[in-house]
Design a protein around this motif. Structure first.
Motif, PDB file in Angstrom:
ATOM      1  N   PRO A  88     -11.323   2.475  -2.988  1.00 43.54           N
ATOM      2  CA  PRO A  88     -10.515   3.698  -3.037  1.00 43.54           C
ATOM      3  C   PRO A  88     -10.261   4.280  -1.645  1.00 43.54           C
ATOM      4  O   PRO A  88     -11.137   4.250  -0.775  1.00 43.54           O
ATOM      5  CB  PRO A  88     -11.365   4.638  -3.897  1.00 43.54           C
ATOM      6  CG  PRO A  88     -12.156   3.728  -4.775  1.00 43.54           C
ATOM      7  CD  PRO A  88     -12.468   2.531  -3.926  1.00 43.54           C
ATOM      8  N   TYR A  89      -9.074   4.847  -1.461  1.00 47.65           N
ATOM      9  CA  TYR A  89      -8.615   5.322  -0.157  1.00 47.65           C
ATOM     10  C   TYR A  89      -9.593   6.272   0.541  1.00 47.65           C
ATOM     11  O   TYR A  89      -9.915   6.063   1.718  1.00 47.65           O
ATOM     12  CB  TYR A  89      -7.241   5.984  -0.318  1.00 47.65           C
ATOM     13  CG  TYR A  89      -6.800   6.790   0.873  1.00 47.65           C
ATOM     14  CD1 TYR A  89      -6.320   6.165   2.021  1.00 47.65           C
ATOM     15  CD2 TYR A  89      -6.862   8.189   0.857  1.00 47.65           C
ATOM     16  CE1 TYR A  89      -5.917   6.911   3.119  1.00 47.65           C
ATOM     17  CE2 TYR A  89      -6.461   8.940   1.943  1.00 47.65           C
ATOM     18  CZ  TYR A  89      -5.995   8.299   3.075  1.00 47.65           C
ATOM     19  OH  TYR A  89      -5.601   9.035   4.160  1.00 47.65           O
ATOM     20  N   HIS A 147      -6.648  -2.594 -10.497  1.00 45.27           N
ATOM     21  CA  HIS A 147      -5.448  -3.380 -10.198  1.00 45.27           C
ATOM     22  C   HIS A 147      -5.850  -4.833  -9.967  1.00 45.27           C
ATOM     23  O   HIS A 147      -7.023  -5.135  -9.706  1.00 45.27           O
ATOM     24  CB  HIS A 147      -4.740  -2.850  -8.943  1.00 45.27           C
ATOM     25  CG  HIS A 147      -4.339  -1.411  -9.022  1.00 45.27           C
ATOM     26  ND1 HIS A 147      -3.272  -0.967  -9.770  1.00 45.27           N
ATOM     27  CD2 HIS A 147      -4.870  -0.296  -8.440  1.00 45.27           C
ATOM     28  CE1 HIS A 147      -3.150   0.352  -9.644  1.00 45.27           C
ATOM     29  NE2 HIS A 147      -4.116   0.779  -8.851  1.00 45.27           N
ATOM     30  N   LYS A 178      -8.298   4.819  -9.965  1.00 44.46           N
ATOM     31  CA  LYS A 178      -7.119   3.953  -9.956  1.00 44.46           C
ATOM     32  C   LYS A 178      -6.050   4.460  -9.007  1.00 44.46           C
ATOM     33  O   LYS A 178      -5.455   3.690  -8.251  1.00 44.46           O
ATOM     34  CB  LYS A 178      -6.550   3.837 -11.376  1.00 44.46           C
ATOM     35  CG  LYS A 178      -5.373   2.888 -11.475  1.00 44.46           C
ATOM     36  CD  LYS A 178      -4.991   2.612 -12.914  1.00 44.46           C
ATOM     37  CE  LYS A 178      -3.917   1.524 -12.980  1.00 44.46           C
ATOM     38  NZ  LYS A 178      -3.633   1.114 -14.375  1.00 44.46           N
ATOM     39  N   TYR A 179      -5.798   5.764  -9.035  1.00 46.55           N
ATOM     40  CA  TYR A 179      -4.757   6.332  -8.180  1.00 46.55           C
ATOM     41  C   TYR A 179      -5.097   6.182  -6.706  1.00 46.55           C
ATOM     42  O   TYR A 179      -4.204   6.038  -5.861  1.00 46.55           O
ATOM     43  CB  TYR A 179      -4.564   7.810  -8.524  1.00 46.55           C
ATOM     44  CG  TYR A 179      -3.408   8.465  -7.793  1.00 46.55           C
ATOM     45  CD1 TYR A 179      -2.094   8.217  -8.181  1.00 46.55           C
ATOM     46  CD2 TYR A 179      -3.632   9.326  -6.726  1.00 46.55           C
ATOM     47  CE1 TYR A 179      -1.034   8.809  -7.513  1.00 46.55           C
ATOM     48  CE2 TYR A 179      -2.581   9.928  -6.055  1.00 46.55           C
ATOM     49  CZ  TYR A 179      -1.276   9.663  -6.456  1.00 46.55           C
ATOM     50  OH  TYR A 179      -0.228  10.248  -5.787  1.00 46.55           O
ATOM     51  N   GLN A 180      -6.388   6.200  -6.371  1.00 45.10           N
ATOM     52  CA  GLN A 180      -6.796   6.079  -4.967  1.00 45.10           C
ATOM     53  C   GLN A 180      -6.814   4.638  -4.474  1.00 45.10           C
ATOM     54  O   GLN A 180      -6.927   4.394  -3.283  1.00 45.10           O
ATOM     55  CB  GLN A 180      -8.173   6.722  -4.765  1.00 45.10           C
ATOM     56  CG  GLN A 180      -8.202   8.215  -5.039  1.00 45.10           C
ATOM     57  CD  GLN A 180      -7.199   8.998  -4.205  1.00 45.10           C
ATOM     58  OE1 GLN A 180      -7.037   8.737  -3.019  1.00 45.10           O
ATOM     59  NE2 GLN A 180      -6.517   9.956  -4.829  1.00 45.10           N
ATOM     60  N   CYS A 181      -6.742   3.666  -5.398  1.00 50.04           N
ATOM     61  CA  CYS A 181      -6.633   2.253  -5.007  1.00 50.04           C
ATOM     62  C   CYS A 181      -5.141   1.906  -4.942  1.00 50.04           C
ATOM     63  O   CYS A 181      -4.612   1.162  -5.767  1.00 50.04           O
ATOM     64  CB  CYS A 181      -7.358   1.355  -6.007  1.00 50.04           C
ATOM     65  SG  CYS A 181      -9.135   1.623  -6.087  1.00 50.04           S
ATOM     66  N   ALA A 182      -4.469   2.482  -3.964  1.00 49.23           N
ATOM     67  CA  ALA A 182      -3.010   2.491  -3.966  1.00 49.23           C
ATOM     68  C   ALA A 182      -2.367   1.306  -3.263  1.00 49.23           C
ATOM     69  O   ALA A 182      -1.164   1.096  -3.391  1.00 49.23           O
ATOM     70  CB  ALA A 182      -2.502   3.790  -3.326  1.00 49.23           C
ATOM     71  N   THR A 183      -3.128   0.528  -2.532  1.00 44.59           N
ATOM     72  CA  THR A 183      -2.532  -0.545  -1.748  1.00 44.59           C
ATOM     73  C   THR A 183      -3.477  -1.735  -1.629  1.00 44.59           C
ATOM     74  O   THR A 183      -4.705  -1.548  -1.538  1.00 44.59           O
ATOM     75  CB  THR A 183      -2.167  -0.047  -0.337  1.00 44.59           C
ATOM     76  OG1 THR A 183      -1.790  -1.153   0.497  1.00 44.59           O
ATOM     77  CG2 THR A 183      -3.342   0.660   0.310  1.00 44.59           C
ATOM     78  N   PRO A 237      -1.709  14.065  -5.355  1.00 40.99           N
ATOM     79  CA  PRO A 237      -0.457  13.993  -6.118  1.00 40.99           C
ATOM     80  C   PRO A 237       0.557  15.004  -5.584  1.00 40.99           C
ATOM     81  O   PRO A 237       0.173  16.081  -5.105  1.00 40.99           O
ATOM     82  CB  PRO A 237      -0.892  14.340  -7.548  1.00 40.99           C
ATOM     83  CG  PRO A 237      -2.352  14.033  -7.582  1.00 40.99           C
ATOM     84  CD  PRO A 237      -2.875  14.322  -6.208  1.00 40.99           C
ATOM     85  N   GLN A 280      -8.823   7.394 -13.950  1.00 41.23           N
ATOM     86  CA  GLN A 280      -7.501   7.640 -13.378  1.00 41.23           C
ATOM     87  C   GLN A 280      -7.586   8.033 -11.907  1.00 41.23           C
ATOM     88  O   GLN A 280      -6.734   7.655 -11.102  1.00 41.23           O
ATOM     89  CB  GLN A 280      -6.777   8.719 -14.186  1.00 41.23           C
ATOM     90  CG  GLN A 280      -6.353   8.271 -15.570  1.00 41.23           C
ATOM     91  CD  GLN A 280      -5.519   6.994 -15.521  1.00 41.23           C
ATOM     92  OE1 GLN A 280      -4.467   6.947 -14.883  1.00 41.23           O
ATOM     93  NE2 GLN A 280      -5.987   5.949 -16.180  1.00 41.23           N
ATOM     94  N   LEU A 306      -5.832  10.765  -1.557  1.00 36.19           N
ATOM     95  CA  LEU A 306      -4.394  10.933  -1.713  1.00 36.19           C
ATOM     96  C   LEU A 306      -4.133  12.032  -2.741  1.00 36.19           C
ATOM     97  O   LEU A 306      -4.742  12.054  -3.812  1.00 36.19           O
ATOM     98  CB  LEU A 306      -3.755   9.625  -2.176  1.00 36.19           C
ATOM     99  CG  LEU A 306      -3.902   8.433  -1.221  1.00 36.19           C
ATOM    100  CD1 LEU A 306      -3.443   7.159  -1.914  1.00 36.19           C
ATOM    101  CD2 LEU A 306      -3.110   8.669   0.052  1.00 36.19           C
TER     102      LEU A 306
END
Length: 384
Positions: free
Chosen positions: A332-333, A292, A321-326, A99, A318, A97
């Protein structure tokens, strides 16, 4: 019972189904008791970890600009036919993903494909798997992103490459052996760059989905039946991680049969490459991180150069964490997407084989029945 459930049980005797369902219920009762005991046990362990200063929070490292990310994964499959083996290996690198403020590096995933007919041989899978892994590493090493994730432990390549080096020299006539022996030096160079991670603008991390490792359990004398990841999933709260510690080393020292590789390097250069890989493997560190509440504790395997630099470690945390969005994905995505892509190779093998069979049938001058008999599949071996 819906149609899908009926289809699952279609070929099983009724008495067998009933007995297995009863056994499953019994297993559920045992697991319920184990879960409750583990929950009570983990609460005491958390207190000990906190008191010892072993648990830390991601905020300690700050919040740098979100990195660009990608992930690499691979798989292979062998269709065992009557006359030959129909083989395929694939590696794919998928961008994560992005930014809103960042430009995407890749418009589409990067990939590598190997599809060949092979003579029957019991060790084809060993070499094919090494080719898959080698190109997975090659894609990761060449990725222009800030954070590159690999699906699996960072130590696995040295094991698979060493096995393939031994087998490839014994197997004559296989396309995959020639490809591996021709490319193995490049695979190892890329591998060394990944496990050393000397470039400060690139962070490489291995994320094995399954691990029975107990580095932390041994350190704090946990009962042997508890592995680190399962307990730390209960212990860690969102945003927490364990202090980096060295990866547990095997009983036998790491080894690569570099003397059997006939490439462009002389014996001294081969020895230096092997020594560099072995030394880097000894310095790999592990971290358990729970980004999360909806994600189990992730095992992160990284180079010492990363964990010794708080800024690089912050970028790693970071990015993950940002790629584990759902909650829909428990990893991670980009790893999830890469895994989904390459696992389709085995499922698509019948289609690839059908195309091959049709081509042969169109050109064959003899009895077409001989073609379908010779290209009849007995089973599919696959892995990733």
């Amino acid at each position: 019972m819906d149609d899908d459930e009926r289809q699952v049980f279609a070929n099983l005797p009724a008495a067998m189904i009933e007995e297995m369902l009863q056994s499953s219920t019994t297993v559920g009762d045992v697991l319920l008791d184990n879960f409750q005991k583990t929950r009570d046990f983990s609460e005491n362990l958390r207190s000990k970890l906190v008191d010892s200063g072993f648990l830390i929070h991601e905020s300690q490292f700050g919040y740098p600009q979100l990195p660009t990310t990608c992930a690499a994964d691979g798989s292979y499959a062998i269709e065992r036919l009557l006359s030959v083996d129909f083989t395929a290996a694939a590696a794919v690198a998928v961008e994560g993903l992005t930014p809103p403020s960042e430009k995407r590096y890749w418009e589409q995933p990067h990939h590598y494909v190997f599809v060949k007919e092979e003579l029957h041989h019991p060790d084809t899978a060993t070499v094919l798997r090494a080719i898959m892994l080698g190109h997975e590493i090659d894609l990761a090493a060449k990725a222009p992103h800030d954070l590159i994730m690999l699906d699996g432990t960072l130590t696995l390549p040295v094991i698979y490459f060493n096995q393939a080096i031994h087998k490839s020299r014994e197997i004559h006539g296989l396309h995959c052996s020639h490809v591996f022996l021709r490319e193995v030096e490049q695979y190892l160079e890329d591998y060394l760059n990944i496990i050393k991670s000397e470039r400060s603008d690139k962070q490489f991390v291995g994320l094995p989905k399954y691990s029975t490792r107990r580095e932390i359990g041994k350190m704090f004398d946990w009962p042997f039946q508890y592995n680190d990841r399962s307990l730390l999933t209960l212990i860690l709260k969102a945003g927490e991680l364990t202090k980096p510690i060295p990866l547990e080393q095997p009983d036998q020292a790491w080894h690569l049969a570099m003397e059997k590789v006939q490439g462009r390097r002389n014996s001294n250069e081969k020895q230096l490459l092997e020594m560099g890989i072995v030394e880097a493997l000894r310095s790999i560190h592990i971290i358990y991180y729970r980004p999360h509440e909806w994600i189990p504790a992730l095992r992160l395997e990284v180079a010492e150069a990363v964990v010794c630099n708080n800024h690089r470690l912050a970028i790693l945390l970071q990015g993950v964490k940002y790629q584990c969005a759902t909650p829909a994905m428990l990893e991670p995505y980009p790893l999830y997407l890469a895994d989904r892509s390459v696992k389709s190779v085995a499922r698509a093998m019948p289609v690839f084989l059908q195309v091959t069979t049709q081509r042969v049938a169109e050109k064959y001058n003899g009895d077409i029945g001989e073609v379908y008999m010779a290209l009849h599949g007995h089973r599919t071996d696959s892995g990733g």
